[in-house]
Design an enzyme around this catalytic site. Sequence first.
Site, PDB file in Angstrom:
ATOM      1  N   LYS A 288      11.471 -17.530 -12.838  1.00  6.81           N
ATOM      2  CA  LYS A 288      11.354 -18.751 -13.641  1.00  6.81           C
ATOM      3  C   LYS A 288      11.767 -19.971 -12.812  1.00  6.81           C
ATOM      4  CE  LYS A 288      12.539 -16.656 -18.130  1.00  6.81           C
ATOM      5  NZ  LYS A 288      11.270 -16.926 -18.832  1.00  6.81           N
ATOM      6  N   ARG A 362       8.992  -7.070 -23.844  1.00  4.90           N
ATOM      7  CA  ARG A 362       8.140  -6.006 -24.404  1.00  4.90           C
ATOM      8  C   ARG A 362       8.343  -4.691 -23.657  1.00  4.90           C
ATOM      9  NH1 ARG A 362       3.071  -9.828 -23.185  1.00  4.90           N
ATOM     10  NH2 ARG A 362       4.746 -11.321 -23.387  1.00  4.90           N
TER      11      ARG A 362
HETATM   12  N1  BES Z   1      12.736 -14.579 -22.704  1.00  6.75           N
HETATM   13  C1  BES Z   1      11.464 -15.115 -22.432  1.00  6.75           C
HETATM   14  C2  BES Z   1      10.891 -15.918 -23.583  1.00  6.75           C
HETATM   15  C3  BES Z   1      11.555 -17.234 -23.883  1.00  6.75           C
HETATM   16  C4  BES Z   1      11.305 -18.339 -23.116  1.00  6.75           C
HETATM   17  C5  BES Z   1      12.369 -17.357 -24.972  1.00  6.75           C
HETATM   18  C6  BES Z   1      11.883 -19.544 -23.410  1.00  6.75           C
HETATM   19  C7  BES Z   1      12.941 -18.584 -25.284  1.00  6.75           C
HETATM   20  C8  BES Z   1      12.707 -19.672 -24.515  1.00  6.75           C
HETATM   21  C9  BES Z   1      10.478 -13.997 -22.117  1.00  6.75           C
HETATM   22  O1  BES Z   1      11.003 -12.905 -21.463  1.00  6.75           O
HETATM   23  C10 BES Z   1       9.429 -14.568 -21.233  1.00  6.75           C
HETATM   24  O2  BES Z   1       9.756 -14.948 -20.143  1.00  6.75           O
HETATM   25  N2  BES Z   1       8.199 -14.603 -21.720  1.00  6.75           N
HETATM   26  C11 BES Z   1       7.122 -15.145 -20.974  1.00  6.75           C
HETATM   27  C12 BES Z   1       5.925 -14.254 -21.189  1.00  6.75           C
HETATM   28  C13 BES Z   1       4.774 -14.578 -20.269  1.00  6.75           C
HETATM   29  C14 BES Z   1       5.129 -14.238 -18.840  1.00  6.75           C
HETATM   30  C15 BES Z   1       3.573 -13.792 -20.723  1.00  6.75           C
HETATM   31  C16 BES Z   1       6.852 -16.562 -21.492  1.00  6.75           C
HETATM   32  O3  BES Z   1       6.966 -16.791 -22.700  1.00  6.75           O
HETATM   33  O4  BES Z   1       6.592 -17.426 -20.668  1.00  6.75           O
HETATM   34 MN    MN Z   2      10.993 -13.148 -19.363  1.00  6.75          MN
END
Ligand code: BES
Ligand code: MN
Length: 502
Positions: A288, A362
């Site tokens: 990230k 997931r």
């Molecule tokens: N934990 C995150 C989702 C999240 C992001 C929750 C910001 C709250 C605030 C999750 O693990 C994630 O990174 N999801 C990705 C999925 C994508 C790579 C398909 C996302 O939402 O960007």
């Molecule tokens: Mn994630």
Amino acid sequence: MSYTRELISKTKKESPVELRLETSQLIDLTTECLIIGVPDTDSVEPTRTELDTLIVELIESGDFKPSNGSTLVLRLQNSLSAKRLVLLGLGKPENFDALAQNEAFSGLGKLLRGLPITDAALHLKSLSNQANSPLGRLGYCIEWAQYEYTATKSKKDNKGKPEKQLATLAILGTEKQKDEVFNGIILGQGANLTRELGNLPANICTPRYLADQAVQLADRFPKLSCEVFDEDALREIGMHCLLSVSQGSEEPARFIILNYQGAKDVSSKPKVLVGKGVTFDTGGISIKGSAGMDEMKYDMCGAATVMGCMQTISEMDVDANIIGVIAAAENMPSGKATKPGDVVTTLSGKTVEILNTDAEGRLVLCDALTYVERFEPKAVIDIATLTGACLIALGRHNSGLLSTDDALADELIKIGRETGDPCWRLPIEAPYQKLLDSNFADIANIGGRDAGATTAACFLARFTEKYRWAHLDIAGTAWFSGGKAKGASGRPVPLLVSWLIK
Ligand code: BES
Ligand code: MN
Ligand code: ZN
């Protein structure tokens, strides 16, 4: 670990506000603070007491407006035995729904917290006769306001909080009303546990810490037991998809089962909660950006919700069987970490192509969802800070609700409205499933930019075919983001506890 241990000892829970039933007349009541709710009605009730007269005068003179959430504190001299009078505006009765109640009672909670008192009394006359009784929410909001994060501060930061703290609350009402307020206080404590676990930094709140806390929780209740799987055990039973997430981290994964057996009928099938417990989500190799990454300590709020719910139902001594499981892992990049394109085999036997290591929620959940089949559940709800897409779609008011079971979804939407802890349904339908097609495995772990919350739920749905299931995406609701208000919210503990005890 000694540094960590030292900090843990500071996170002991504070005792909740204690309740007592008060039978004396309003006039004779000795308390530091008498609280009266004042609805905004056109027809002023015929005055019976000196107190009613005072309230009517305050409204007519414009000194107090009974709009929802307004407050007025008065020091009393000799009209009553109470030292202070707090008026709480309740607005128009027809508008006094769960959200309005939450607003009014949160204001009251904050006010009580700021007053230098140890005892208060609640006059319930104006709060009864409601179809959807607000008394539970009242107790909840008062307890919620008592919470303060201090675990990793060297000095207690008082934020203008007086030395004296509210310890007892008298209820001028019936035994049944007292129980309603009391259950709200227990729920508030459960949500406060969820908030504390969420707020703790990821160098303390690791998968092993969550497992520790679950064991300690089970020790407090005879009907609650806890089982913890370490990585060797996970490898043995085949939860390789969960293991693929912790693979890059020095912190080992844990799979935690909290089993509450409270049903008089021992063969009664359980309701099951499954929580995402990613104690920190860097994204892994699909790393990230650094802005706001600290908030990914909250990526275990699904797990914290399971803990808060299990504490609440145990404390309430609910007559039901309820199982809470937590899939806990830390998602880190390293030389050992899972790489985009890696293929892993899940507990179900299905293979997954991990195209993005940041779609890890997931991956930890799917193995847990397969595992809970063995409980032959009445229904399963998973709770996860799963997608940024859900936050974009719904903002921070509604949790995302995705379900393959219309009746279960309708039930949760209804309870969400009643508890003021709402959720909004997003689609999960067959046509979206093909977005997860993979050339190299049975399923890919991402579905591209479109419908992110839906494709995440579609992935989970592949592992929930054997039971009734709903998924709550709490990416927008589990914590207040940024700034001074940053902190875990305790949601959706109220929604889920109501569902569990129905
Ligand atoms: N934990 C995150 C989702 C999240 C992001 C929750 C910001 C709250 C605030 C999750 O693990 C994630 O990174 N999801 C990705 C999925 C994508 C790579 C398909 C996302 O939402 O960007
Ligand atoms: Mn994630
Ligand atoms: Zn995550």
